[in-house]
Motif scaffolding. Structure first.
Motif, mmCIF file in Angstrom:
data_model
loop_
_atom_site.group_PDB
_atom_site.id
_atom_site.type_symbol
_atom_site.label_atom_id
_atom_site.label_comp_id
_atom_site.label_asym_id
_atom_site.label_seq_id
_atom_site.Cartn_x
_atom_site.Cartn_y
_atom_site.Cartn_z
ATOM 1 N N VAL A 72 -79.554 63.686 -3.766
ATOM 2 C CA VAL A 72 -79.446 64.626 -3.047
ATOM 3 C C VAL A 72 -77.579 63.360 -3.518
ATOM 4 N N ASN A 73 -77.710 62.033 -3.055
ATOM 5 C CA ASN A 73 -76.458 61.530 -3.409
ATOM 6 C C ASN A 73 -76.139 61.093 -5.227
ATOM 7 N N ARG A 74 -76.689 61.958 -5.826
ATOM 8 C CA ARG A 74 -76.623 62.038 -6.893
ATOM 9 C C ARG A 74 -75.713 63.059 -7.131
ATOM 10 N N LEU A 75 -76.659 64.218 -6.565
ATOM 11 C CA LEU A 75 -75.770 65.345 -6.729
ATOM 12 C C LEU A 75 -74.587 65.934 -6.175
ATOM 13 N N SER A 76 -74.178 65.606 -4.431
ATOM 14 C CA SER A 76 -72.643 64.821 -4.754
ATOM 15 C C SER A 76 -72.445 64.373 -4.388
ATOM 16 N N GLY A 77 -72.720 63.368 -6.098
ATOM 17 C CA GLY A 77 -71.533 62.421 -6.889
ATOM 18 C C GLY A 77 -71.440 61.194 -5.394
ATOM 19 N N ARG B 7 -68.312 61.919 8.444
ATOM 20 C CA ARG B 7 -68.836 63.363 7.888
ATOM 21 C C ARG B 7 -69.314 64.191 6.793
ATOM 22 N N SER B 8 -69.510 62.974 5.801
ATOM 23 C CA SER B 8 -70.007 63.624 3.720
ATOM 24 C C SER B 8 -71.627 63.305 4.621
ATOM 25 N N ALA B 9 -72.146 62.803 5.591
ATOM 26 C CA ALA B 9 -72.898 61.970 5.806
ATOM 27 C C ALA B 9 -74.058 64.161 6.459
ATOM 28 N N ILE B 10 -72.912 64.594 7.242
ATOM 29 C CA ILE B 10 -73.623 65.530 8.048
ATOM 30 C C ILE B 10 -74.385 66.731 6.887
ATOM 31 N N SER B 11 -73.414 66.983 5.938
ATOM 32 C CA SER B 11 -73.725 67.838 4.358
ATOM 33 C C SER B 11 -74.463 67.618 3.732
ATOM 34 N N ARG B 12 -74.928 66.543 3.295
ATOM 35 C CA ARG B 12 -76.243 65.856 2.730
ATOM 36 C C ARG B 12 -77.138 65.924 3.618
ATOM 37 N N GLY B 13 -76.893 65.759 4.576
ATOM 38 C CA GLY B 13 -78.226 65.258 5.677
ATOM 39 C C GLY B 13 -78.661 66.581 5.291
#
Length: 255
Positions: free
Chosen positions: A23-28, A80-86
Motif C-alpha cells: 500500500v505504501n509503495r502504490l501510494s508513493g 490525512r493520507s492515513a485515511i486513504s491508505r488505511g
C-alpha cells in the motif's frame, strides 16, 4: 484438519506486512518497514487469539474490521493520507480473503471476480494520480537542530544554485520554522530577513517560474542533508507557502 497456531500467526504476519508495504509503495510513500512490521505483529496476534478457546467470537466480521483499523492506524498513523491508505488496506485485505475462499472452494467465477475487483480497487484507489509519484524521507541537520519530513520527488524542479550549479532542495515554511525559527512573513520578504539575520548563514537563491514569475528564496547550506537514506546536496531553499494536500513539506529534483 489440524491447524497449527504458529503457522497461522506466521502466515498472517507475512500477509499483513506485505500488504502494508505494498500500500505504501502504490501510494508513493516510503515503505515504513518498522511500523509495518509492528502493525503486522498485532495482526498476527489477533489471528492467533481467534483460535484460542473462548475467543472465537473475535473472528466475526465486526472484530475483523476493528483489527484491520487498528493495524492501519499503527502502520500509517492518523494524518490525512492515513485515511486513504488505511481504507485501501482494509479493502485489499477483504479482497484477498475473498480470493483465498474462492480458490479453496473451487468457485472459479468468484475467483475471477475477486481478482478483477482487486485490480479495479488498486486502479480506482488512487485514480491514476500516484503513478510514478514518490515521497522521499528527508532529514536536515544544522547547528545541532534536526528536522525530518517527506519531500515529493519532482522532475519539474530544476532549481539550482547559480554559483555552484548544484541542485537545490526546496522545503516548506514548517521546516524553516523548526530549523531556524523563521515565520512565513519572513520567508515572503527574503531580502529584509537576510539583512536582519546574516549570522544564520542565510543567502538568496533566485528562482523563475511560469505561474508566479521570478524572485528570491531564502537559502541555507545545512551541515547535513539526507534524502532517502543518502547524504548529498546540502543547499536548501525555503518556500513561503505550504505545499497542497499536506502530505509532504518539500520538493526534490528529478535526479
Amino acid at each position: 484438519m489440524v491447524v497449527y497456531l504458529d503457522g497461522v500467526m506466521g502466515l498472517n504476519f507475512l500477509v499483513d506486512w506485505m500488504l502494508l508495504l505494498g500500500v505504501n509503495r502504490l501510494s508513493g510513500y516510503p515503505p515504513g518497514i518498522g511500523r509495518a512490521a509492528a502493525a503486522a505483529v498485532f495482526g498476527s496476534g489477533y489471528s492467533g487469539l481467534c483460535l484460542v478457546p473462548g475467543f472465537a467470537f473475535l473472528a466475526s466480521s465486526l472484530w475483523r474490521l476493528v483489527s484491520l483499523g487498528v493495524i492501519s492506524m499503527a502502520a500509517f498513523g492518523l494524518n490525512r493520507s492515513a485515511i486513504s491508505r488505511g481504507t485501501l488496506f482494509v479493502f485489499l485485505s477483504m479482497a484477498l480473503g475473498g480470493l483465498a475462499i474462492s480458490f479453496h472452494t473451487g468457485k472459479f467465477l468468484g475467483l475471477i471476480l475477486s481478482a478483477g475487483g482487486l485490480a479495479l480497487l488498486c486502479r480506482m484507489g488512487f485514480c491514476g494520480q500516484t503513478i510514478g509519484r514518490r515521497l522521499l524521507p528527508v532529514e536536515l541537520i544544522h547547528n545541532g537542530k534536526k528536522v525530518s519530513f517527506l519531500a515529493l520527488r519532482d522532475t519539474g524542479n530544476t532549481l539550482r544554485d547559480p554559483v555552484s550549479g548544484e541542485p537545490v532542495l526546496i522545503a516548506g515554511p514548517k521546516i524553516a520554522r523548526g530549523l531556524l525559527g523563521l515565520e512565513e512573513n519572513q520567508l515572503r520578504n527574503p531580502v529584509q530577513t537576510l539583512q536582519m539575520r546574516e549570522a544564520d548563514g542565510l543567502r538568496l537563491i533566485p528562482y523563475n517560474t511560469v505561474g508566479t514569475g521570478s524572485g528570491f528564496l531564502l537559502g541555507l547550506r545545512c551541515d547535513q542533508v539526507e534524502v532517502d537514506g543518502k547524504k548529498g546536496r546540502r543547499l536548501v531553499a525555503f518556500a513561503p507557502e505550504h505545499f497542497p494536500g499536506g502530505e509532504y513539506d518539500g520538493l526534490t529534483g528529478g535526479v
